[in-house]
Design a protein around this motif. Structure first.
Motif, mmCIF file in Angstrom:
data_model
loop_
_atom_site.group_PDB
_atom_site.id
_atom_site.type_symbol
_atom_site.label_atom_id
_atom_site.label_comp_id
_atom_site.label_asym_id
_atom_site.label_seq_id
_atom_site.Cartn_x
_atom_site.Cartn_y
_atom_site.Cartn_z
ATOM 1 N N ASP A 81 0.838 -1.207 0.000
ATOM 2 C CA ASP A 81 0.000 0.000 0.000
ATOM 3 C C ASP A 81 0.870 1.252 0.000
ATOM 4 N N ARG A 82 1.926 1.243 0.808
ATOM 5 C CA ARG A 82 2.812 2.415 0.886
ATOM 6 C C ARG A 82 3.570 2.608 -0.429
ATOM 7 N N LEU A 83 3.981 1.505 -1.038
ATOM 8 C CA LEU A 83 4.718 1.585 -2.298
ATOM 9 C C LEU A 83 3.856 2.233 -3.378
ATOM 10 N N GLY A 84 2.593 1.842 -3.445
ATOM 11 C CA GLY A 84 1.670 2.477 -4.369
ATOM 12 C C GLY A 84 1.909 2.191 -5.837
ATOM 13 N N ARG A 85 2.557 1.084 -6.146
ATOM 14 C CA ARG A 85 2.734 0.672 -7.537
ATOM 15 C C ARG A 85 2.784 -0.846 -7.592
ATOM 16 N N PRO A 86 2.631 -1.437 -8.768
ATOM 17 C CA PRO A 86 2.609 -2.899 -8.826
ATOM 18 C C PRO A 86 3.876 -3.514 -8.238
ATOM 19 N N CYS A 87 3.705 -4.607 -7.528
ATOM 20 C CA CYS A 87 4.843 -5.284 -6.923
ATOM 21 C C CYS A 87 4.463 -6.740 -6.662
ATOM 22 N N THR A 88 5.472 -7.524 -6.339
ATOM 23 C CA THR A 88 5.270 -8.915 -5.959
ATOM 24 C C THR A 88 5.539 -9.013 -4.470
#
Length: 168
Positions: A81-88
Motif C-alpha cells: 500500500d505504501r509503495l503504491g505501484r505494482p509489486c510482488t
C-alpha cells in the motif's frame, strides 16, 4: 530490472520509500518478508518437552506458525500500500539471513535497512542477520538508515598510538 526490498518490522517504511525513489519505472519490485523458522520450532519443542505428544491440537507451535504467517501478510500488505505501484509480495520462512540472500539471487538491487544500534555510526548498527546478508548478497545493496543517521561525532575517537621510547 528486479529490486528486492527486505521488509522488516520497524524499518520497512524507509525501505519502501527508498524503492519508490530508487527503482526505475519499469522495474519489478519484490517485497520480501522472512519469518524465523526457529520460533515455531521452539514452541513445538517446549510443548513436546513439557506435555508430551498426546494432544497435538493443543501444540502452541502451530498457532505460532499461523500468527507469523498472518503478521507477515499484514506487513507485506502495508508495504505494498505504501509503495503504491505494482509489486510482488513474497513471504518466506527459514533462517532469515539465508532466505534473504537466496531471494536476492537474481536481483539487480537489494534494499536493506540498518537494524542494530542506530544511536551511533559503525558496525553495531547492523544486526547479525543484516551483517550476513551484506557479506553474502549476490547483488548490489542499498543500505540505509531507517531514520536520520547519527552525527559524525558518534564515531569513537581513534586510539592514540603508543609513544616511541626516548633515546638519549
Amino acid at each position: 530490472m528486479t529490486v528486492v526490498v527486505w521488509i522488516v518490522e520497524g524499518t520497512w517504511p524507509a525501505c519502501v520509500d527508498a524503492a519508490r525513489t530508487q527503482a526505475a519505472d519499469g522495474a519489478e519490485i519484490v517485497l520480501l518478508h522472512v519469518s524465523d523458522e526457529e520460533l515455531p520450532a521452539i514452541a513445538h519443542g517446549a510443548f513436546a518437552g513439557l506435555l508430551g505428544r498426546g494432544r497435538p491440537e493443543r501444540d502452541p507451535g502451530t498457532r505460532v506458525e499461523e500468527l507469523a504467517a498472518e503478521a507477515s501478510q499484514h506487513l507485506l500488505r502495508q508495504a505494498a500500500d505504501r509503495l503504491g505501484r505494482p509489486c510482488t509480495r513474497v513471504a518466506r520462512t527459514g533462517r532469515i539471513e539465508r532466505e534473504v540472500v537466496a531471494a536476492a539471487e537474481d536481483a539487480h538491487l537489494l534494499i536493506v535497512a540498518r537494524d542494530g544500534d542506530r544511536s551511533r555510526l559503525g558496525p553495531k548498527s547492523l544486526s547479525p542477520h543484516s551483517r550476513f546478508v551484506i557479506d553474502h548478497a549476490p547483488c548490489p545493496i542499498l543500505l540505509l538508515w531507517p531514520e536520520s543517521p547519527p552525527a559524525l561525532s558518534s564515531i569513537p575517537t581513534p586510539p592514540t598510538p603508543p609513544h616511541p621510547p626516548h633515546h638519549h
